[in-house]
Motif scaffolding. Structure first.
Motif, mmCIF file in Angstrom:
data_model
loop_
_atom_site.group_PDB
_atom_site.id
_atom_site.type_symbol
_atom_site.label_atom_id
_atom_site.label_comp_id
_atom_site.label_asym_id
_atom_site.label_seq_id
_atom_site.Cartn_x
_atom_site.Cartn_y
_atom_site.Cartn_z
ATOM 1 N N LEU A 9 0.828 -1.211 0.000
ATOM 2 C CA LEU A 9 0.000 0.000 0.000
ATOM 3 C C LEU A 9 0.863 1.262 0.000
ATOM 4 C CD1 LEU A 9 -2.872 -0.965 2.450
ATOM 5 C CD2 LEU A 9 -3.049 -0.593 -0.013
ATOM 6 N N GLN A 10 1.928 1.247 0.776
ATOM 7 C CA GLN A 10 2.820 2.407 0.820
ATOM 8 C C GLN A 10 3.493 2.626 -0.527
ATOM 9 O OE1 GLN A 10 3.269 4.801 3.288
ATOM 10 N NE2 GLN A 10 4.282 5.767 1.557
ATOM 11 N N LEU A 11 3.926 1.545 -1.147
ATOM 12 C CA LEU A 11 4.574 1.660 -2.447
ATOM 13 C C LEU A 11 3.594 2.207 -3.493
ATOM 14 C CD1 LEU A 11 7.172 1.259 -4.035
ATOM 15 C CD2 LEU A 11 6.412 -1.080 -4.521
ATOM 16 N N ALA A 12 2.368 1.709 -3.488
ATOM 17 C CA ALA A 12 1.354 2.222 -4.414
ATOM 18 C C ALA A 12 1.112 3.708 -4.165
ATOM 19 C CB ALA A 12 0.058 1.435 -4.271
ATOM 20 N N SER A 13 1.063 4.093 -2.910
ATOM 21 C CA SER A 13 0.903 5.503 -2.554
ATOM 22 C C SER A 13 2.092 6.324 -3.047
ATOM 23 C CB SER A 13 0.748 5.631 -1.038
ATOM 24 O OG SER A 13 0.701 6.979 -0.667
ATOM 25 N N ASP A 14 3.288 5.788 -2.917
ATOM 26 C CA ASP A 14 4.491 6.475 -3.387
ATOM 27 C C ASP A 14 4.453 6.684 -4.898
ATOM 28 O OD1 ASP A 14 5.360 6.463 -0.764
ATOM 29 O OD2 ASP A 14 6.826 4.853 -1.058
ATOM 30 N N TYR A 15 4.036 5.654 -5.652
ATOM 31 C CA TYR A 15 3.917 5.797 -7.104
ATOM 32 C C TYR A 15 2.914 6.901 -7.442
ATOM 33 C CZ TYR A 15 6.717 1.949 -8.927
ATOM 34 O OH TYR A 15 7.762 1.132 -9.303
#
Length: 97
Positions: A9-15
């Motif tokens: 979820l954090q990575l998706a948010s970062d993208y």
């Protein structure tokens, strides 16, 4: 330590944060053009096709992280083509510097 789901979820948010601005969308559109998202990857040479497919897979991964659906993608492509059509064509005569 965050769970695997929290990391995803954090990575998706970062993208999404990375590609949030108009400037970053321009970069994404350029990447799509340069790495065969907007054109066929096959040109008769197997090695070139494999290289183009590799670049295309990276763009597909970025788009999947951004959850861009096909409709949005088509709109982005149309917008990019419209911008290209508005740009003046530059021609250079032989010997111009």
């Amino acid at each position: 330590m965050p769970s695997k789901s929290e990391e995803v979820l954090q990575l998706a948010s970062d993208y999404k944060e990375t590609f949030r601005t108009q400037t970053s969308r321009n970069v994404l559109a350029d990447l799509m053009k340069r790495f065969s998202m907007l054109s066929p990857t096959y040109d008769g040479d197997v090695n070139n096709t494999l290289i183009r497919e590799g670049g295309r897979q990276v763009i597909l991964y970025i788009l999947s992280q951004l959850n861009i659906d096909e409709g949005k993608l088509l709109k982005m492509i149309e917008e990019e083509k419209a911008v290209e059509n508005r740009r003046p064509r530059q021609t250079f005569a032989y010997g111009d510097n």
